[in-house]
Design an enzyme around this catalytic site. Structure first.
Site, PDB file in Angstrom:
ATOM      1  N   ARG A  42       0.816  -1.220   0.000  1.00  0.00           N
ATOM      2  CA  ARG A  42       0.000   0.000   0.000  1.00  0.00           C
ATOM      3  C   ARG A  42       0.851   1.272   0.000  1.00  0.00           C
ATOM      4  O   ARG A  42       0.425   2.316  -0.457  1.00  0.00           O
ATOM      5  CB  ARG A  42      -0.913  -0.020   1.214  1.00  0.00           C
ATOM      6  CG  ARG A  42      -2.334  -0.021   0.756  1.00  0.00           C
ATOM      7  CD  ARG A  42      -3.370   0.171   1.752  1.00  0.00           C
ATOM      8  NE  ARG A  42      -2.925   0.497   3.101  1.00  0.00           N
ATOM      9  CZ  ARG A  42      -3.624   0.192   4.162  1.00  0.00           C
ATOM     10  NH1 ARG A  42      -4.752  -0.448   4.027  1.00  0.00           N
ATOM     11  NH2 ARG A  42      -3.226   0.524   5.361  1.00  0.00           N
ATOM     12  N   GLU A 208      12.236 -19.909  21.847  1.00  0.00           N
ATOM     13  CA  GLU A 208      12.713 -18.613  21.359  1.00  0.00           C
ATOM     14  C   GLU A 208      13.028 -17.710  22.541  1.00  0.00           C
ATOM     15  O   GLU A 208      12.422 -17.837  23.609  1.00  0.00           O
ATOM     16  CB  GLU A 208      11.631 -17.946  20.513  1.00  0.00           C
ATOM     17  CG  GLU A 208      11.268 -18.732  19.265  1.00  0.00           C
ATOM     18  CD  GLU A 208      10.335 -17.938  18.375  1.00  0.00           C
ATOM     19  OE1 GLU A 208      10.823 -17.345  17.413  1.00  0.00           O
ATOM     20  OE2 GLU A 208       9.124 -17.896  18.671  1.00  0.00           O
ATOM     21  N   ASP A 227       0.367 -20.022  16.496  1.00  0.00           N
ATOM     22  CA  ASP A 227       1.509 -19.414  15.797  1.00  0.00           C
ATOM     23  C   ASP A 227       2.576 -20.455  15.446  1.00  0.00           C
ATOM     24  O   ASP A 227       3.204 -20.363  14.393  1.00  0.00           O
ATOM     25  CB  ASP A 227       2.112 -18.322  16.696  1.00  0.00           C
ATOM     26  CG  ASP A 227       3.216 -17.529  16.004  1.00  0.00           C
ATOM     27  OD1 ASP A 227       3.079 -17.275  14.797  1.00  0.00           O
ATOM     28  OD2 ASP A 227       4.212 -17.165  16.665  1.00  0.00           O
ATOM     29  N   HIS A 232       4.528 -25.253  12.135  1.00  0.00           N
ATOM     30  CA  HIS A 232       5.907 -25.745  12.161  1.00  0.00           C
ATOM     31  C   HIS A 232       6.053 -27.043  12.966  1.00  0.00           C
ATOM     32  O   HIS A 232       6.666 -28.006  12.520  1.00  0.00           O
ATOM     33  CB  HIS A 232       6.852 -24.702  12.760  1.00  0.00           C
ATOM     34  CG  HIS A 232       6.676 -23.335  12.185  1.00  0.00           C
ATOM     35  ND1 HIS A 232       6.458 -23.120  10.851  1.00  0.00           N
ATOM     36  CD2 HIS A 232       6.678 -22.102  12.757  1.00  0.00           C
ATOM     37  CE1 HIS A 232       6.339 -21.817  10.632  1.00  0.00           C
ATOM     38  NE2 HIS A 232       6.467 -21.183  11.776  1.00  0.00           N
TER      39      HIS A 232
END
Ligand code: BG6
Length: 481
Positions: A42, A208, A227, A232
């Site tokens: 955009r 993480e 998530d 994954h």
């Protein structure tokens, strides 16, 4: 000729991963000099502005350095830009023109907010960008539950055939993830042992140290389960658990993965409380630096989980009775992704029951930060052993770290973008896989709701709530911290 269309071209993923990956392919001669890469977003930018943005992104994010400046300049000349509001159907024609027309192979990389999905697909269709010469790569999130994912899949399927659709799970682009298939299916050693007779349990950890990283709205509506586990981690589980496919081809591999995903025992209202632990980080320290808690970062209280640990089962002959422990979280003690295969003890110890150093074998497949495969075996400690044999576990390094020391470590997206451009689907997720994954996840979330489960607090920089330790230790095992 070929064109690559990058939606969301000014965003974080594009700057950190996609542009550096395309550059990596370009310097290695894998992206022809006449490929036009058309960025779109955009933001009101012109071509020069986009090239300047890309130059900065490359300078910051190409890990091994730009190398030859001439090559970098040539790559930047391949970049073009079209400002596009996804809802403005008239804009897509400009995109088709910038791509250099429709008589060529076109690869589209779409990472777009779910709310813009249908409009984007309609726009592509109206500009003729859905023909058999077009492939579309879809980045997550593709929905937030089974129903919304089906709506997205239906919208895409209305314009593209499954052969044209490349659903991305960037974990499949990681070298060690593919190496898992080589390890399992290019060696005779493991397959006879790869089953419940010899394997006690499997652990998959994706830990993480980062927190929200500015993705507040997205993460608050997703949480760790959707998530990381939905995509994954379930893909890793499927690759560990699947039967040998007859070929390393897209449908053969995906047929086997989907069978595993369909065999996952549902975790529901009856088992959610005993098979899941959810957590949310409070303030603490990561890498010696003080960090805020999740709610503080967010600016309000929240019941989104930033940590989840699960005990899953694959209900088939091979995996009867073998728990698969999965855990992932933000702001944990270390960044590491790994798969641990914990083998059973020998049926009888000829050295006696209490000999020191006797321990079951373990195969540790590390994805990051280091790519490494290690087999821990029991060995005799050298010595004369008048008081009895002494044993110790030693690591047999079976990784290719040194053997392939001269090959550059690539970003997962290099492999995935190249496969998208050249039309190989093996490392992409098929619709039935995604839907099986969502079915498993939806049931877990309903189970949490039925049990009124709220995330337990954990201190940032630790391994999550203590209940996660109990989840595995109850079964006589422990996490590989
Ligand atoms: C993404 C998640 O899919 O994967 C992020 O949305 C996460 O929250 C990331 O940080 C982890 O990827 P990697 O390759 O760094 O392990």
């Amino acid at each position: 000729m070929t064109a690559v269309l990058l939606f969301g071209a000014t965003g974080d993923l594009s700057r950190r991963m996609l542009l550096p990956s395309l550059y990596g392919l370009s310097v290695d001669g894998l992206l022809a000099a006449d490929v036009r890469i058309v960025g779109t977003a955009r933001s009101a930018l012109d071509v020069a502005g986009f090239r300047a943005m890309a130059a900065e992104a490359l300078a910051t994010h190409v890990a091994h350095g730009l190398g030859d400046q001439e090559k970098a300049d040539a790559f930047l000349q391949q970049l073009f830009y079209v400002t596009l509001d996804a809802n403005d159907q008239s804009g897509y024609q400009r995109l088709a023109e910038a791509a250099g027309g429709l008589e060529q192979s076109i690869s589209i990389f779409l990472s777009t907010a779910p709310s813009l999905f249908t409009a984007t697909i309609q726009g592509l269709a109206s500009a003729g960008l859905t023909g058999a010469n077009v492939r579309i790569g879809l980045e997550k999130p593709l929905g937030s539950d089974l129903a919304s994912s089906m709506r997205i899949n239906d919208a895409v399927a209305a314009a593209f055939s499954e052969k044209q659709i490349f659903r991305i799970d960037h974990y499949l682009g990681k070298e060690t993830v593919q190496n898992l298939l080589a390890l399992r299916f290019a060696n005779v050693l493991f397959e006879p042992l790869w089953r419940s007779d010899s394997i006690a349990h499997v652990q998959i950890t994706v830990a993480e140290t980062v927190g929200l990283e500015g993705r507040t709205d997205f993460y608050e509506n997703a949480g760790a389960l959707r998530d990381m586990v939905q995509n994954h981690m379930l893909q890793l589980l499927a690759l560990v658990a699947m039967e040998p496919p007859s070929h390393f081809t897209a449908n053969a591999v995906r047929d086997e993965k989907v069978k595993v995903l369909d065999s996952l025992r549902p975790i529901d209202g009856a088992s959610a409380a005993s098979h899941c632990v959810i957590g949310q980080y409070g303030s603490g320290a990561v890498g010696g630096q003080p960090v805020k808690g999740y709610a503080e970062e967010l600016g309000r209280a929240s019941s989104t989980e930033t940590f989840v640990a699960l005990k899953a089962h694959v209900d088939n002959w091979r995996w009867k009775g073998v728990p698969f422990y999965l855990r992932t979280g933000k702001r944990l003690a270390a960044r590491k992704s790994e798969i641990l295969i914990a083998f059973r003890s020998v049926p009888h110890s000829i050295f006696g029951e209490d000999v020191r150093g006797m321990a079951p074998d373990r195969l540790l497949i590390s994805l990051q930060p280091e790519e490494n495969i290690q087999m821990s075996l029991v060995s005799k400690v050298p010595g004369l052993d008048r008081a009895g044999i002494r044993l110790r576990q030693v690591a047999l390094d079976i990784s290719a770290k040194d053997a392939f020391a001269d090959s550059r470590r690539r970003i997962a997206y290099e492999q995935l973008l190249l496969d998208l451009i050249e039309g190989r689907q093996t490392l992409f997720v098929r619709r039935d896989e995604v839907e099986a994954q969502w079915g498993f996840i939806d049931s877990i979330r309903r189970g949490w709701a039925e049990n009124g489960m709220e995330p337990k607090p954990y201190t940032a920089g630790t391994w999550g709530p203590s209940a996660a330790i109990a989840l595995i230790e109850r079964d006589g095992a422990s996490w590989n911290d």
